[in-house]
Every structure is written in structure tokens, then in C-alpha cells.
Design an enzyme around this catalytic site. Structure first.
Site, PDB file in Angstrom:
ATOM      1  CG  HIS A 121      -3.105   1.911   8.810  1.00 38.10           C
ATOM      2  ND1 HIS A 121      -2.196   2.884   9.168  1.00 38.10           N
ATOM      3  CD2 HIS A 121      -4.205   2.120   9.578  1.00 38.10           C
ATOM      4  CE1 HIS A 121      -2.726   3.649  10.107  1.00 38.10           C
ATOM      5  NE2 HIS A 121      -3.947   3.213  10.374  1.00 38.10           N
ATOM      6  CG  ASP A 156      -7.035  -0.657  -0.663  1.00 38.74           C
ATOM      7  OD1 ASP A 156      -7.586  -1.779  -0.697  1.00 38.74           O
ATOM      8  OD2 ASP A 156      -7.574   0.382  -1.080  1.00 38.74           O
TER       9      ASP A 156
END
Length: 134
Positions: A75, A72
Site C-alpha cells: 500500500h 504488511d
């Protein structure tokens, strides 16, 4: 017979195991041996292990493998870019080929499964570099 080191990012352990099998098959097909394998928790952890292998006289090239699946946040992008840059530094600092078989960023789990053969491609890349630099 060229001797390779493998660094395997284990975060997605089933995919990592399939990538390792692919890499080992490619090494056998090319007449290379896997001299040592270091499993690490994830792709971010690969540069130190790659550096340790690149320091060994018996290891002529290092192949780094592992999938990084998108979530989401960004990262995955940060992880792959950071690892790739650090692995480049290892290669240059140690004068040793380090091939990048890290899948990602921006991939779904299904896309990662489709790219398992990149383990073999990382081995081919390392061996091609060895031949070109000999």
C-alpha cells in the site's frame, strides 16, 4: 521574498508536524515566506491541495510534506508512486515548482523519524527551482 505553499499530509501527525517545523525553519533561513498551508489526511490526498495552491497568484512554489510508513502490504508503494506522479502533473500543468517531501515508500517508523529534515530539503528544492527558472 518568495512565497511558498505547504501541503502537509497528516496521517502520521507527529512526524508531519516535525517536518513542517523543519520546512518553516528552512524557509525563514532562505528569506522565503509560507503564504498558505493546507493540511490533508494523507499523502494520497496531497495533489488536489497542491493544485489549489499552485493556482494562486501569490504562491510561487508548493512544497508537499508527509511520511508514508510501510505496512504488511504494498500500500505504501502505491500511495507514494500515485502521489508523486500526480504532483508532477500539477507542477507541469500549472508551470509551478512542486517539491516532493513525501517520505517513503518502504520505510519503517524509525527511518521516517530519521528523515524529518527532508521537510527543509523540500523547501530548498522549491526555492532552488524558482531561482533556476527565473
Amino acid at each position: 521574498m518568495p512565497s511558498l505553499g505547504l501541503v502537509i499530509a497528516q496521517f502520521y501527525d507527529e512526524l508531519a508536524a516535525e517536518m513542517e517545523r523543519s520546512a518553516r525553519g528552512a524557509a525563514a533561513d532562505r528569506g522565503a515566506e509560507i503564504g498558505e498551508t493546507i493540511p490533508v489526511p494523507g499523502a494520497y490526498d496531497t495533489p488536489l491541495a497542491a493544485d489549489r495552491l499552485a493556482r494562486k497568484d501569490a504562491i510561487e512554489a508548493v512544497c508537499v510534506l508527509g511520511p508514508v510508513v510501510s505496512g504488511d502490504t504494498d500500500h505504501d508503494d502505491v500511495i507514494v508512486r500515485t502521489a508523486a506522479r500526480a504532483l508532477t502533473d500539477v507542477s507541469l500543468d500549472r508551470d509551478t515548482p512542486v517539491s516532493l517531501g513525501v517520505l517513503g515508500p518502504g520505510m519503517s517508523m524509525a527511518e521516517a523519524r530519521e528523515r524529518i529534515g527532508k521537510g527543509a530539503e523540500a523547501v530548498d528544492s522549491a526555492l532552488d527551482q524558482l531561482e533556476a527558472l527565473a
